[in-house]
Structures are given as C-alpha cells and as structure tokens.
Enzyme design. Structure first.
Site, PDB file in Angstrom:
ATOM      1  N   THR A 175       0.877  -1.171   0.000  1.00 30.40           N
ATOM      2  CA  THR A 175       0.000   0.000   0.000  1.00 30.40           C
ATOM      3  C   THR A 175       0.916   1.223   0.000  1.00 30.40           C
ATOM      4  OG1 THR A 175      -1.688  -1.191   1.259  1.00 30.40           O
ATOM      5  CG2 THR A 175      -1.855   1.202   1.189  1.00 30.40           C
ATOM      6  N   THR A 273      -0.465  -9.837   1.887  1.00 26.97           N
ATOM      7  CA  THR A 273       0.388  -8.914   2.636  1.00 26.97           C
ATOM      8  C   THR A 273       0.247  -7.509   2.082  1.00 26.97           C
ATOM      9  OG1 THR A 273       2.338  -9.143   1.220  1.00 26.97           O
ATOM     10  CG2 THR A 273       2.068 -10.759   2.969  1.00 26.97           C
ATOM     11  N   GLU A 274       0.471  -6.527   2.926  1.00 25.24           N
ATOM     12  CA  GLU A 274       0.516  -5.123   2.509  1.00 25.24           C
ATOM     13  C   GLU A 274       1.674  -4.442   3.241  1.00 25.24           C
ATOM     14  OE1 GLU A 274      -1.094  -3.710   0.153  1.00 25.24           O
ATOM     15  OE2 GLU A 274      -2.848  -4.978  -0.198  1.00 25.24           O
ATOM     16  N   VAL A 275       2.697  -4.097   2.487  1.00 25.14           N
ATOM     17  CA  VAL A 275       3.866  -3.394   3.007  1.00 25.14           C
ATOM     18  C   VAL A 275       3.724  -1.916   2.663  1.00 25.14           C
ATOM     19  CG1 VAL A 275       6.377  -3.177   2.765  1.00 25.14           C
ATOM     20  CG2 VAL A 275       5.330  -5.429   2.799  1.00 25.14           C
TER      21      VAL A 275
END
Length: 308
Positions: A175, A273-275
């Site tokens: 994100t 996942t959102e890094v």
C-alpha cells in the site's frame, strides 16, 4: 485532496471511453525492465528449480513471457504452497520479496512441500510502475471466469488443476502513497465517480479471507514480520483502509466475491500482505525482508499444523 479533485484524463462524472483510455495508455512510460529485473534473476534458479512458462502477454510490440518457479522434487502427496507477487506491478517488494524468498529459502522446504512461486503476475504494469494493465483493468479485481485481464486469466489457467491441492496461498502486495495520489483518483475518473480520499496506513498489515478466516495463521505471520518492520496501527475509527481490525495488523475482505488473487484457489490458509514502502521508518530492503518473513512464517505455520 477534496472529493471533487479532478483527474487530468476524462470528464468528471462520465466513465472513460476509448479516447480516454488511449490518452491514459499514452502517458504510461516504461521506467524499468522486466527482462532485467525478473527474467534475468529467475534464470540461475533453473539449476535447482523447475521454471515453467505458463503463458505470454502480447501488448502491441511488447512480448512478456509469464514464469512460475516450481519445486523440482514435486510429489503429489505433498501440500502445495503458493506464493504470488507483482499482481499490481507497482508494488515492488512483492516481486523482489518473492524472488528473494526462492533464492535464499526455497530449498529449505524440499521434501516437505511443493512450492509454486509466481513472482511477477503483471509485467507490463511492473515496467511502468502502475496498478493496471494496458486496458486500464486491475488484475486484482479480475480473477474470475472469462477474465478480461490477460494477467489474471493466465494465472487462473495455471492454477485450475491445483485449486483443491493448494493448502496455503500468500499474495504479496504494498500500500503506497501513490494509491491516494494517483491510483484511486484514476479509478474514480475511469468509472465516472467522485474521488473520496482515504488514509494510507503506515506499516505492514494483512488481509484475511472474510469467508474463511484463519486468525491464528494471520497472527503467526504478523508476529514474524514485526521482528523486521513495524505493523500498521488502526486509524481513529479503529480501521485500516476502511475495514475494522480483526486483530492487530489484520483486516478481512471477501476475496472470492471481489475476484482477488488470494481467492483464486480453495486454499485453507490464505492471506494478502501489505507493506508500506513510503514510510520513513522502512527501507526498500526492509520491505523485501518483510515479505520474505511473511512467506516463511506462513509456510512454517502451515507445515507445523500438518505435523500435529
């Protein structure tokens, strides 16, 4: 940015037609190389893994082979563990994290699981650091039958024979600040809607499957990643990107209903996942490492459950 902010392509309140799509496409400039950054990195992996071309994308004069990396010692009795990255081409650590995982840890699971890693689902978008494909379609809303997005359709064809065999699927995303500055405004303009600004979370978080939640699985991944980078806090409403927290750093989406990549199989354990690569508290390498930590924690949890 106000809800009336005007995207520079199109007419407010009117969905895009062919002219607007052509104007948008003309502004997408190639900024990096899929051949150099992905295909060249995969090449030496052929020494220890099977590399399969599961499709091709032809966009004008540009030709993109789509590659998947498989365990060489594939055995039907072993669980299939799936890692995907680069569904959104601009989400860089998803691509690099998937490749780094295979390079450094892929052989750790030999004889215990069948690994299938697809590091860059959307190469055209990867090269242009963009969310959509050249037809202004979001691959991560088009994992469905008769998909109009070639990227989504090709991956679905690859995984169709394995839908019931995949035990775990982790889909690696980011994100970014550009979600608010470019991609969500473009989406609103494309669809003829007003742009309503949101808030970009500072930190890592996960998206669980709303229809088949696995909180202990998600928690195990969060705990591993917290050793590498910081976990996103909820906003003032107790939410992350408009969704209530299930537990710290975890929200949920109806992944199959929304035609998201995480719902492409019937995996018991699935997560996205959102890094946050734009954080002043994280480096690009930390973002890659966070993705790798997430993949390893997900696999370790699943295999431990099988051994119980």
């Amino acid at each position: 940015m106000s809800s009336h902010a005007f995207y520079p392509i199109g007419t407010p309140g009117q969905p895009w037609g062919e002219a607007e799509l052509a104007a948008w496409r003309a502004q997408r400039v190639k900024l990096r190389s899929y051949a150099d950054d992905v295909l060249r990195v995969i090449e030496p992996l052929r020494e220890t893994f099977d590399v399969v071309e599961y499709g091709t994308l032809d966009y004008g004069a540009e030709h993109y082979p789509l590659l998947a990396i498989r365990s060489r010692d594939w055995r039907d009795e072993l669980p299939v563990l799936l890692v995907t990255g680069g569904v959104h081409g601009y989400e860089t650590s998803g691509v690099f994290g998937a490749l780094q995982f295979v390079q450094r840890h892929g052989l750790d699971y030999a004889g215990r699981a069948n690994l299938l890693v697809v590091p860059c689902v959307s190469p055209w978008a990867y090269e242009r650091i963009n969310r959509w494909n050249p037809n202004a379609l979001d691959p991560n809303r088009n994992f469905r039958s008769n998909s109009p997005a070639g990227e989504s359709a090709a991956l679905m064809d690859l995984l169709e024979p394995l839908r019931e065999d995949v035990l775990m699927h982790i889909d690696l995303h980011e994100t970014t600040d550009s979600d608010e500055s470019e991609f969500r405004p473009a989406l609103a303009a494309r669809d003829g809607k007003a742009f309503e600004p949101g808030e970009v979370p500072d930190g890592f978080y996960l998206v669980d499957d709303a229809d088949h939640p696995q909180p202990a699985f998600q928690q195990a991944v969060i705990e591993a990643v917290a050793k590498v980078t910081h976990i996103a806090d909820a906003d003032a409403r107790g939410e992350i990107i408009g969704s209530p927290l299930l537990l710290p750093g975890v929200i949920k989406f109806p992944v199959k209903q929304w035609s998201l990549c995480a719902g492409i199989t019937n995996a018991r354990y699935a997560t996205t996942t959102e890094v946050y690569p734009d954080s002043p508290r994280a480096t690009p390498q930390q973002c890659n490492d966070a993705q790798v930590a997430a993949v390893r924690a997900a696999i370790d949890y699943v295999l431990a459950q099988r051994d119980v």
